[in-house]
Design a protein around this motif. Structure first.
Motif, PDB file in Angstrom:
ATOM      1  N   CYS A  36     -13.134  -7.996 -10.400  1.00 33.03           N
ATOM      2  CA  CYS A  36     -13.458  -7.460  -9.075  1.00 33.03           C
ATOM      3  C   CYS A  36     -14.089  -6.083  -9.280  1.00 33.03           C
ATOM      4  O   CYS A  36     -13.448  -5.191  -9.814  1.00 33.03           O
TER       5      CYS A  36
ATOM      6  N   LYS B 224      -9.785 -12.931  -1.100  1.00 35.56           N
ATOM      7  CA  LYS B 224     -10.427 -13.725  -0.046  1.00 35.56           C
ATOM      8  C   LYS B 224     -11.317 -14.798  -0.656  1.00 35.56           C
ATOM      9  O   LYS B 224     -11.319 -15.957  -0.209  1.00 35.56           O
TER      10      LYS B 224
ATOM     11  N   VAL C 158     -11.098   0.264  -5.041  1.00 33.79           N
ATOM     12  CA  VAL C 158      -9.885  -0.410  -4.572  1.00 33.79           C
ATOM     13  C   VAL C 158      -9.309   0.381  -3.398  1.00 33.79           C
ATOM     14  O   VAL C 158      -9.547   1.584  -3.280  1.00 33.79           O
ATOM     15  N   PRO C 159      -8.585  -0.317  -2.498  1.00 30.67           N
ATOM     16  CA  PRO C 159      -8.120  -1.699  -2.622  1.00 30.67           C
ATOM     17  C   PRO C 159      -9.094  -2.756  -2.118  1.00 30.67           C
ATOM     18  O   PRO C 159      -8.837  -3.941  -2.257  1.00 30.67           O
ATOM     19  N   GLN C 160     -10.249  -2.348  -1.541  1.00 32.22           N
ATOM     20  CA  GLN C 160     -11.127  -3.314  -0.893  1.00 32.22           C
ATOM     21  C   GLN C 160     -11.668  -4.357  -1.878  1.00 32.22           C
ATOM     22  O   GLN C 160     -11.789  -5.542  -1.540  1.00 32.22           O
ATOM     23  N   ALA C 161     -11.994  -3.931  -3.114  1.00 30.02           N
ATOM     24  CA  ALA C 161     -12.553  -4.871  -4.090  1.00 30.02           C
ATOM     25  C   ALA C 161     -11.571  -5.998  -4.393  1.00 30.02           C
ATOM     26  O   ALA C 161     -11.958  -7.167  -4.499  1.00 30.02           O
TER      27      ALA C 161
ATOM     28  N   ARG D 273      -9.041  -6.944  -2.394  1.00 28.76           N
ATOM     29  CA  ARG D 273      -8.896  -7.742  -1.176  1.00 28.76           C
ATOM     30  C   ARG D 273     -10.011  -8.774  -1.065  1.00 28.76           C
ATOM     31  O   ARG D 273      -9.777  -9.934  -0.724  1.00 28.76           O
ATOM     32  N   ASN D 274     -11.236  -8.346  -1.363  1.00 28.44           N
ATOM     33  CA  ASN D 274     -12.365  -9.274  -1.315  1.00 28.44           C
ATOM     34  C   ASN D 274     -12.210 -10.375  -2.359  1.00 28.44           C
ATOM     35  O   ASN D 274     -12.584 -11.532  -2.125  1.00 28.44           O
TER      36      ASN D 274
ATOM     37  N   LEU E   3       0.829  -1.204   0.000  1.00 27.18           N
ATOM     38  CA  LEU E   3       0.000   0.000   0.000  1.00 27.18           C
ATOM     39  C   LEU E   3       0.869   1.262   0.000  1.00 27.18           C
ATOM     40  O   LEU E   3       0.591   2.243  -0.714  1.00 27.18           O
TER      41      LEU E   3
ATOM     42  N   GLU F  80     -18.011   2.794  -7.545  1.00 26.44           N
ATOM     43  CA  GLU F  80     -18.606   1.496  -7.237  1.00 26.44           C
ATOM     44  C   GLU F  80     -18.547   0.537  -8.415  1.00 26.44           C
ATOM     45  O   GLU F  80     -18.552  -0.685  -8.224  1.00 26.44           O
TER      46      GLU F  80
ATOM     47  N   TYR G 129     -12.125   4.794  -7.264  1.00 27.79           N
ATOM     48  CA  TYR G 129     -12.951   4.805  -6.055  1.00 27.79           C
ATOM     49  C   TYR G 129     -14.448   4.682  -6.374  1.00 27.79           C
ATOM     50  O   TYR G 129     -15.280   4.761  -5.473  1.00 27.79           O
TER      51      TYR G 129
END
Length: 287
Positions: free
Chosen positions: A229, A242, A233-236, A238-239, A158, A273, A271
């Motif tokens: 995905c 997972k 990002v970065p959450q998308a 990361r999911n 990051l 959706e 950023y």
């Protein structure tokens, strides 16, 4: 097009051939629809449906043969050739193994026959994915070395992205990006002489010369499982990882190719959706 959509197209194609054409399904046409070799397609089909493709086709043939026996006056010899059997004897044997009774007995009014229904493959899943065969990729960018600690590596990656953005590396990469479509890769691992090295790189696909202070990595032609995905990002991403670790890898145990894993970030507003990023897993397309 994702795998589920391709598989449903192939199932529909098989059904068309079984019901309207007295010939075997065309393996080359199936490979064309699937976008990979027929042997590799069979492996994916088995992983996804818990039955081999050959068994599925055989079960559907015998199901349809049962319908014909109950609803028409077709002779058994004609049915055997219609569904690809060499002789009435081989057809009768296969029919009895599947239905538990002979074709002659199946014509009795009270006879009950087994049904293997046509597959209905849902096109809705949490992450759409597909198999893509990509040519050699020449990637250019910057890299950092990683430690053996996953949590620490996450923080370093990051920070590396933030530094590249702040120092103008992103602008330099965008200027030399010749990929189709354009986008920035996050690259785990090394290649060539750096095989097995604990490194993370931020790169683009380009034909331009390597700028000073940048590095080059060439990935060979390979087959990839590509996951979309969607989201910021970065959450998308990361999911997405997972999901791969908890579900996909156990459900589809493809052999990992000797090639780094990739993240790909599209040329858009990261950023939003509906932003699209991808995870590329290199896999071995075995015969």
């Amino acid at each position: 097009m994702e795998w589920n959509e391709k598989l449903q197209m192939i199932v529909d194609y098989v059904e068309h051939y079984l019901q309207r054409k007295e010939e075997s399904v065309d393996k080359e046409e199936i490979a064309r629809i699937a976008g990979c070799s027929f042997d590799f397609f069979q492996k994916v089909f088995s992983y996804m449906n818990g039955i081999s493709f050959a068994e599925y086709v055989r079960f559907r043939k015998l199901t349809l043969a049962g319908y014909d026996l109950k609803s028409t006056n077709m002779k058994i010899i004609d049915l055997s050739y219609k569904y690809g059997y060499d002789s009435p004897t081989s057809f009768t044997k296969a029919f009895q193994q599947f239905h538990g009774i002979t074709p002659k007995e199946a014509r009795a009014i009270s006879a009950e026959l087994r049904v293997h229904p046509k597959l209905r493959i849902s096109v809705k899943q949490k992450y759409s994915w597909r198999i893509e065969q990509k040519p050699e990729l020449r990637l250019v960018g910057k890299r950092i070395r990683l430690s053996g600690d996953d949590e620490e590596n996450g923080r370093r990656i990051l920070k590396f992205w933030s530094e590249c953005q702040r120092e103008g590396t992103f602008s330099d990469l965008i200027a030399i990006d010749t990929g189709t479509p354009k986008g920035i890769f996050g690259l785990f691992g090394g290649a060539g002489r750096e095989k097995g090295a604990a490194v993370y790189s931020i790169m683009v696909n380009t034909v331009h010369a390597v700028p000073e202070g940048f590095a080059e990595t060439v990935l060979p032609q390979n087959t990839w499982a590509v996951f979309d995905c969607r989201g910021a990002v970065p959450q998308a991403v990361r999911n997405g990882w997972k999901y791969l670790e908890e579900e996909w890898i156990s459900q589809y145990p493809f052999k990992h190719a000797d090639c780094p894993e990739l993240e790909w970030y599209s040329d858009g507003v990261s950023y939003c959706e509906d932003y699209i990023s991808q995870i590329w897993i290199p896999i071995v397309e075995e015969d």
